[in-house]
Design a protein around this motif. Structure first.
Motif, PDB file in Angstrom:
ATOM      1  N   LEU A 104     -32.034  31.901 -54.978  1.00  0.00           N
ATOM      2  CA  LEU A 104     -31.997  32.960 -55.600  1.00  0.00           C
ATOM      3  C   LEU A 104     -30.800  34.000 -54.688  1.00  0.00           C
ATOM      4  N   PRO A 105     -31.003  34.322 -53.565  1.00  0.00           N
ATOM      5  CA  PRO A 105     -30.053  35.483 -52.899  1.00  0.00           C
ATOM      6  C   PRO A 105     -28.726  34.868 -52.933  1.00  0.00           C
ATOM      7  N   SER A 106     -28.286  33.315 -52.981  1.00  0.00           N
ATOM      8  CA  SER A 106     -27.139  32.684 -52.942  1.00  0.00           C
ATOM      9  C   SER A 106     -26.457  32.794 -54.056  1.00  0.00           C
ATOM     10  N   LEU A 107     -27.137  32.923 -55.308  1.00  0.00           N
ATOM     11  CA  LEU A 107     -26.640  32.413 -56.772  1.00  0.00           C
ATOM     12  C   LEU A 107     -25.464  33.551 -57.139  1.00  0.00           C
ATOM     13  N   ALA A 108     -25.669  34.821 -56.771  1.00  0.00           N
ATOM     14  CA  ALA A 108     -24.280  35.537 -56.975  1.00  0.00           C
ATOM     15  C   ALA A 108     -23.171  35.414 -56.009  1.00  0.00           C
ATOM     16  N   ARG A 109     -23.514  35.009 -54.988  1.00  0.00           N
ATOM     17  CA  ARG A 109     -22.479  34.686 -53.888  1.00  0.00           C
ATOM     18  C   ARG A 109     -21.790  33.307 -54.111  1.00  0.00           C
ATOM     19  N   ALA A 110     -22.543  32.368 -54.211  1.00  0.00           N
ATOM     20  CA  ALA A 110     -22.193  31.094 -54.106  1.00  0.00           C
ATOM     21  C   ALA A 110     -21.768  30.311 -55.421  1.00  0.00           C
ATOM     22  N   PHE A 111     -22.411  30.956 -56.653  1.00  0.00           N
ATOM     23  CA  PHE A 111     -21.861  30.360 -57.697  1.00  0.00           C
ATOM     24  C   PHE A 111     -22.113  31.379 -59.007  1.00  0.00           C
ATOM     25  N   SER A 112     -21.444  30.913 -59.926  1.00  0.00           N
ATOM     26  CA  SER A 112     -21.081  31.827 -61.224  1.00  0.00           C
ATOM     27  C   SER A 112     -22.458  31.725 -61.959  1.00  0.00           C
ATOM     28  N   LEU A 113     -23.177  32.905 -62.433  1.00  0.00           N
ATOM     29  CA  LEU A 113     -24.099  32.804 -63.025  1.00  0.00           C
ATOM     30  C   LEU A 113     -24.317  32.219 -64.239  1.00  0.00           C
ATOM     31  N   SER A 114     -22.936  32.440 -64.997  1.00  0.00           N
ATOM     32  CA  SER A 114     -22.552  31.880 -66.335  1.00  0.00           C
ATOM     33  C   SER A 114     -22.124  30.262 -66.149  1.00  0.00           C
ATOM     34  N   LEU A 115     -21.581  29.892 -65.049  1.00  0.00           N
ATOM     35  CA  LEU A 115     -21.362  28.403 -65.124  1.00  0.00           C
ATOM     36  C   LEU A 115     -21.838  27.751 -63.418  1.00  0.00           C
ATOM     37  N   ARG A 116     -23.183  27.901 -63.550  1.00  0.00           N
ATOM     38  CA  ARG A 116     -23.838  27.359 -62.400  1.00  0.00           C
ATOM     39  C   ARG A 116     -23.526  25.876 -62.180  1.00  0.00           C
ATOM     40  N   ASP A 117     -23.474  25.546 -60.830  1.00  0.00           N
ATOM     41  CA  ASP A 117     -23.359  24.323 -60.414  1.00  0.00           C
ATOM     42  C   ASP A 117     -24.861  23.742 -60.067  1.00  0.00           C
ATOM     43  N   ARG A 118     -25.556  23.196 -60.786  1.00  0.00           N
ATOM     44  CA  ARG A 118     -26.904  22.740 -60.623  1.00  0.00           C
ATOM     45  C   ARG A 118     -26.936  21.734 -59.621  1.00  0.00           C
ATOM     46  N   SER A 119     -26.146  20.932 -59.557  1.00  0.00           N
ATOM     47  CA  SER A 119     -26.213  19.797 -58.659  1.00  0.00           C
ATOM     48  C   SER A 119     -25.959  20.233 -57.144  1.00  0.00           C
ATOM     49  N   LYS A 120     -25.086  21.243 -56.851  1.00  0.00           N
ATOM     50  CA  LYS A 120     -24.727  21.950 -55.790  1.00  0.00           C
ATOM     51  C   LYS A 120     -26.048  22.707 -55.310  1.00  0.00           C
ATOM     52  N   GLU A 121     -26.622  23.338 -56.408  1.00  0.00           N
ATOM     53  CA  GLU A 121     -27.723  24.090 -55.978  1.00  0.00           C
ATOM     54  C   GLU A 121     -28.972  23.261 -55.470  1.00  0.00           C
ATOM     55  N   ARG A 122     -29.127  22.219 -56.112  1.00  0.00           N
ATOM     56  CA  ARG A 122     -30.206  20.940 -55.712  1.00  0.00           C
ATOM     57  C   ARG A 122     -29.731  20.746 -54.359  1.00  0.00           C
ATOM     58  N   VAL A 123     -28.665  20.309 -53.998  1.00  0.00           N
ATOM     59  CA  VAL A 123     -28.149  19.758 -52.689  1.00  0.00           C
ATOM     60  C   VAL A 123     -28.574  20.820 -51.607  1.00  0.00           C
ATOM     61  N   LEU A 124     -28.202  22.243 -51.745  1.00  0.00           N
ATOM     62  CA  LEU A 124     -28.341  23.159 -50.821  1.00  0.00           C
ATOM     63  C   LEU A 124     -30.000  23.484 -50.730  1.00  0.00           C
ATOM     64  N   ALA A 125     -30.606  23.462 -51.875  1.00  0.00           N
ATOM     65  CA  ALA A 125     -32.168  23.752 -51.720  1.00  0.00           C
ATOM     66  C   ALA A 125     -32.780  22.587 -50.940  1.00  0.00           C
ATOM     67  N   THR A 126     -32.541  21.379 -51.104  1.00  0.00           N
ATOM     68  CA  THR A 126     -32.944  20.420 -50.459  1.00  0.00           C
ATOM     69  C   THR A 126     -32.713  20.382 -49.247  1.00  0.00           C
ATOM     70  N   ALA A 127     -31.591  20.746 -48.599  1.00  0.00           N
ATOM     71  CA  ALA A 127     -31.151  20.793 -47.256  1.00  0.00           C
ATOM     72  C   ALA A 127     -31.858  22.071 -46.542  1.00  0.00           C
TER      73      ALA A 127
END
Length: 501
Positions: free
Chosen positions: A355-378
């Motif tokens: 949640l705190p990283s969405l606005a900073r690391a990803f576009s809310l309209s074009l979210r890279d969900r695979s990148k999110e999963r990798v980061l969340a898993t880490a």
């Protein structure tokens, strides 16, 4: 001969989604005895409490009340039998008054209508027992967390229980409130009340309780009188091994120049606060509960309107005017009430971590969900967060929820961490992991502002401790003079240096 138990569980088992949470657990609560229930977060304590109070049905086994067997105990039967529960997560309605919260579910009636005069009389009697002197009409939402905890306890006493179950009752109480509760429990025990006491504060358990049951992974590993048992033995039974030292070794890592400094800060109950913190420093904020510690953190975080004569953070002047601005400047805040303020319980673990990283690391309209999963898993791996990342975060134990509340901030790389009681209501092993994290962050040059109601945390983790009383910093105790006695003395208005030993 031992008296017959007022309340008992006999061989109860419970599973959720094929996962065994309790396995043939038995416990017997005797009248006139304070019985400790210990275990790490996730050991099955909450599930056992819910079964004993009728909120959950066991898959096998039964509950006994005064020898009567219940295979389908419900909350109404439990209430009628005099079983009262004070949960760690408060169940108060903040918009209602203290009196209404205390009496809710058991409101006295006269001629079919609520007897408000009778309610006031009985609610005041319950409040007197726990040392509450606030106006009965005060909305509970206006009270600090510690006073709300006392209202919850008063609500249980309003029913004049024969069995009182307390889950982490002192986690947000001041030293004076703990003393009041201790005296109350001694009186209830003398009257014959059966008390089940759940706490991660072993010094309280050793002082208060006469018997102990230990759970590990849903199995009873000990059930015996507490006399002759050492605290270290209880910890080994809870975690299955010797935990060694709870606190990491302290080593200095603070820079010379401050990263954050303010003078004349005022906001809410705060009056003319001067403070500074350096990179690599753990600055403790101590004092009795409700003396302005939370207002101080929220003011620094831009969540409370505040004024200051001077303020500078990381070469930026002025206090952050909003939480968004504080985050952009590199501040992070972890609240004491993780369930209401730190997490979105109905959302997935992975979503909360990102949640705190969405606005900073990803576009809310074009979210890279695979990148999110990798980061969340880490993040989950780094913080040893147990559970499928797609599960709702409310399904986690308290300790794992707290890890999520902390872990979610690390991708943002905050330079200052504002922590409000970060180990409240978590087990010994999770505490140790959090302590190691804080010292590691300090060694990496991060600044930590640690507000804690657990005085030993402040002594063992901090480079300095600022003690607050009535909205002011009344003493700042340097590392070489830090002791529990010094902090308590300053909080009570005495000279900390005279009682430092």
């Amino acid at each position: 001969m031992m008296p017959a138990p007022t309340l008992a569980a006999r061989g109860v088992s419970k599973s959720f989604f094929g996962n065994a949470v309790l396995r043939e657990v038995s416990i017997a609560l005797q009248p006139g005895r304070i019985h400790a229930l210990l275990g790490e977060n996730g050991a099955g304590k909450s599930t056992l409490i819910n079964i004993l109070s009728g909120a959950l049905l066991p898959d096998a086994g039964a509950v006994e009340i005064d020898g009567r067997v219940f295979r389908g105990l419900n909350p109404r039967d439990a209430h009628r039998a005099g079983i009262a529960v004070v949960q760690q997560e408060l169940g108060l309605t903040t918009q209602l008054s203290i009196a209404e919260n205390i009496g809710i579910g058991a409101l006295p009636r006269r001629y079919g209508l609520i007897d408000y005069r009778g309610l006031a009389r009985r609610a005041r009697a319950a409040m007197d027992l726990v040392g509450l002197n606030e106006d009965l009409a005060t909305p509970v939402g206006d009270l600090p967390l510690g006073r709300r905890q006392m209202v919850e306890i008063a609500r249980a006493l309003f029913r004049e229980p024969r069995v009182l179950i307390l889950d982490e009752p002192t986690s947000s109480l001041s030293a004076h409130e703990v003393e009041t509760l201790t005296a109350l429990l001694d009186r209830l025990r003398a009257k014959g009340t059966a008390i089940l006491y759940i706490s991660h504060r072993l010094n309280e358990v050793m002082r208060l309780c006469q018997h102990v049951t230990v759970l590990k992974d849903g199995v009873v590993t000990a059930d015996r009188p507490i006399e002759g048992v050492e605290a270290a033995d209880l910890v080994r039974l809870m975690v299955g091994r010797d935990t060694g030292h709870l606190f990491p070794a302290w080593t200095p890592s603070a820079d010379r120049d401050p990263i954050l400094q303010v003078s004349g800060l005022s906001s809410g109950v705060l009056r003319d606060i001067d403070m500074s913190i350096r990179r690599g420093e753990v600055l403790g904020i101590g004092g009795l509960v409700g003396q302005g510690q939370e207002d101080l953190l929220l003011s620094l975080y831009g969540a409370l309107p505040a004024s200051a004569r001077t303020a500078e953070f990381n070469r930026q002047r002025n206090l952050p005017a909003s939480v968004r601005r504080a985050n952009a400047l590199g501040l992070a805040y972890v609240p004491a009430d993780r369930k209401r303020e730190g997490l979105h319980l109905i959302h997935a673990i992975g979503w909360n971590l990102m949640l705190p990283s969405l606005a900073r690391a990803f576009s809310l309209s074009l979210r890279d969900r695979s990148k999110e999963r990798v980061l969340a898993t880490a993040l989950a791996d780094r913080f040893a967060i147990k559970g499928d990342l797609t599960r709702q975060v409310r399904a986690l134990s308290g300790g794992n929820q707290q890890k999520v509340a902390l872990a979610k901030w690390t991708p943002a790389e905050p330079q200052v961490w504002l922590l409000n009681d970060p180990t409240r209501g978590v087990d010994v092993e999770t505490k140790r992991e959090i302590y190691a994290l804080l010292r590691r962050l300090a060694s990496e040059g991060k600044a930590i502002v640690l507000s804690s109601s657990d005085t030993p945390e402040l002594v063992h983790l901090c480079d300095r401790v600022a003690v607050m009383r009535e909205g002011r910093i009344v003493a700042t105790i340097e590392r070489e003079a830090l002791s529990e006695g010094a902090i308590v003395a300053a909080a009570m208005g005495a000279d900390p240096l005279r009682t430092a030993a």
